[in-house]
Design an enzyme around this catalytic site. Structure first.
Site, mmCIF file in Angstrom:
data_model
loop_
_atom_site.group_PDB
_atom_site.id
_atom_site.type_symbol
_atom_site.label_atom_id
_atom_site.label_comp_id
_atom_site.label_asym_id
_atom_site.label_seq_id
_atom_site.Cartn_x
_atom_site.Cartn_y
_atom_site.Cartn_z
ATOM 1 N N CYS A 334 -5.822 -12.697 58.343
ATOM 2 C CA CYS A 334 -6.189 -11.934 57.146
ATOM 3 C C CYS A 334 -6.617 -12.972 56.116
ATOM 4 O O CYS A 334 -7.539 -13.740 56.364
ATOM 5 C CB CYS A 334 -5.047 -11.045 56.668
ATOM 6 S SG CYS A 334 -3.423 -11.848 56.552
ATOM 7 N N ARG A 380 7.253 -10.551 47.981
ATOM 8 C CA ARG A 380 6.849 -9.191 48.340
ATOM 9 C C ARG A 380 7.949 -8.171 48.035
ATOM 10 O O ARG A 380 7.668 -7.015 47.717
ATOM 11 C CB ARG A 380 6.479 -9.119 49.823
ATOM 12 C CG ARG A 380 5.285 -9.982 50.203
ATOM 13 C CD ARG A 380 3.982 -9.474 49.608
ATOM 14 N NE ARG A 380 2.859 -10.312 50.025
ATOM 15 C CZ ARG A 380 2.302 -11.240 49.272
ATOM 16 N NH1 ARG A 380 2.754 -11.467 48.044
ATOM 17 N NH2 ARG A 380 1.282 -11.950 49.708
#
Length: 541
Positions: A334, A380
């Site tokens: 990614c 996160r």
């Protein structure tokens, strides 16, 4: 305790958000680790871990008192009405401080002591990365173990042991690492033992608009040639193409097809962390509606985009799994290779390998793809104060949701049940165990988590029966080793037990699978008792 301004508040009202008439009056206690509400009449206690608290909001005072709303990362939403506004303000300020420790070493795991004298080391040695690769048949003639990162100098967010093509020389590895974002070069994630197709993972290249790296090109050719059954391989960029194009302007981007021969490139369009954060917030807002109509709920669910994103992640993972099944190697990335890459490599491996669908194997999968290869759990999950809001995103929550979707399509292929997934998810945020603290292997070594904290896997190993799926059929490991999910939109479900499990109050509903497990345990107990009776009082034939 110095952060607790008021340790006890009496005559606090716990409001049922689905029924304004249902109110419970009790005492609210603040400890160093939990908020505890005690209902003296119902003889119930409600415990809320400080680390589960996502937000605390003091609302406008009314004639009945001052409302305090607590939203939790495990999707509990509770409102207390505190008699005096000053006490409400003190409780609010205390909880904001207690739920956001300044440093990692202030987290609950570093102060938690098990009440049953459990060995602190239990669970930390359950898994060994080298043993897992040996299970896949690595090292072999095509893949070798490299110790070039043994001191984390090549890439500090990768594990110390890396598996690379046997043909890759040290200059090639070093050159590729310099050409990849954060030094996260292409390395082996999973090898299919039968056809030798490989899943590899990395971060995006630092290609900009025209840069190239011959060492990186050579490494990808080495990955392709390590699979003798295919003349080409895939590079899967999990991002939307437009996002990858935008990254080119910052000197990053994606591989130039001109420089990589015999390689096919595919963009698969999973959105970034910011879109996912917004999507979950919209989903939570829908779930918190007090009396929604059917159309309001369904339109809200649709506009959140949550199930669309879950489907996109599963679809990408299924593509990777299909290519491996057909004997074609795939390299996945990614942007930095620790969000969408972790999701899709994990799920593709889960589809391909029945071992990962067992309780032990699923833990190994998380250890390998999320803990060893790095995921920014601290950022996160927003575990400490000072984390930028834009860095918080439900990446691991999405992974757990995707796994649950697979268990719904293949209910007999997984050894673990829904409770197991919820337990793992909740303890990522609870910080009661050291397993998910830190962002990579090096962080956990530097924090000496093995010595100073308990392992979640040690805890779950004591309650295996609670996490077992009564419908699991081990024979499917042979008859159906690979599971290929249906990607039709109607195949994806809203996971009520995750996002609305507290809809009947602060105590979640009893799950039907739990009831079946209890019946199964009771039946087995009766069988054991029957055998004992027959042994003591034999029946004459």
């Amino acid at each position: 305790m110095e952060h607790i301004r008021v340790p006890k508040v009496e005559n606090v009202c716990l409001v049922d958000r689905f029924s304004a008439r249902k109110k419970v009056v009790g005492t609210l206690y603040l400890t160093s680790t939990h908020v505890i509400f005690v209902d003296p009449e119902g003889h119930k206690e409600t415990w809320i871990s400080h680390m589960h608290i996502g937000s605390v909001e003091k609302k406008t005072a009314t004639a009945n008192g001052c409302p305090l709303q607590i939203r939790c990362k495990n999707f509990l939403n509770v409102t207390f009405i505190i008699p005096r506004e000053r006490e409400c303000q003190d409780v609010c300020s205390s909880l904001i401080t207690l739920s956001q420790p300044e440093n990692l070493e202030d987290l609950y795991a570093f102060h938690f002591t098990a009440s049953d004298a459990t060995n602190r080391q239990n669970g930390w040695d359950f898994f060994d990365l080298k043993s897992e690769y040996l299970r896949m048949g690595v090292p072999n003639d095509n893949w070798s173990l490299s110790t070039i990162n043994k001191d984390y100098e090549l890439c500090d967010t990768y594990p110390r042991f890396l598996y690379i093509p046997a043909t890759a020389s040290t200059p090639i590895v070093l050159g590729s690492a310099r050409f990849r974002s954060r030094g996260r070069l292409p390395v082996l994630s999973y090898l299919h033992r039968e056809n030798q197709a490989a899943i590899c993972r990395s971060s995006q290249p630092l290609s900009g608009f025209s840069a190239r790296c011959e060492e990186d090109e050579s490494l990808l050719q080495g990955i392709r040639k390590a699979n003798p059954s295919s003349k080409y391989m895939y590079v899967v960029d999990t991002r939307p193409r437009i996002n990858a194009l935008a990254n080119r302007a910052t000197g990053k981007g994606y591989e130039n097809e001109t420089f990589y021969s015999h390689i096919k490139f595919k963009f698969l369009g999973i959105e970034n962390i910011h879109v996912m954060r917004s999507s979950l917030q919209k989903l939570v807002e829908v779930c918190e509606l007090q009396n929604p109509t059917m159309s309001t709920f369904l339109s809200g669910l649709e506009s959140s985009g949550w199930l669309r994103h879950i489907r996109s992640i599963v679809d990408t993972s299924a593509f990777i799994a299909r290519m491996i099944q057909e004997g074609v190697s795939v390299m996945v990335h990614c942007s930095d290779g620790w969000d969408r890459t972790a999701q899709t490599c994990s799920l593709a491996s889960l589809m391909l390998d029945p071992y990962y669908r067992t309780i032990e194997g699923f833990q190994m999968l998380i250890e390998k793809e999320w803990l060893s290869f790095g995921h920014k759990f601290t950022e996160r999950c927003g575990l400490i104060a000072g984390i930028e809001p834009k860095e918080i995103s439900p990446i691991f929550t999405q992974f757990i949701d995707c796994v649950w979707q697979l268990t719904q399509q293949f209910p007999m292929s997984f050894q673990f049940n829904e409770r197991y997934l919820l337990t793992i998810h909740d303890h990522v945020f609870s910080c009661q165990f050291g397993t998910f603290i830190g962002c990579c292997e090096k962080d956990r070594i530097d924090l000496r988590l093995r010595e100073r904290t308990y392992s979640l896997w040690g805890y779950t190993s004591k309650y295996t029966s609670n996490f077992s799926n009564p419908f699991y059929q081990k024979s499917l490991e042979i008859s159906q080793p690979i599971i290929v999910p249906v990607i039709n939109p109607q195949s994806f479900k809203f996971w009520r037990a995750m996002y609305c499990r507290f809809e009947s109050g602060v105590h979640p509903r009893e799950n039907i699978i739990d009831i079946i497990c209890m019946m199964k345990d009771h039946t087995e107990s009766l069988d054991d008792h029957k055998k004992l009776v027959e042994k003591v009082f034999p029946v004459d034939s």
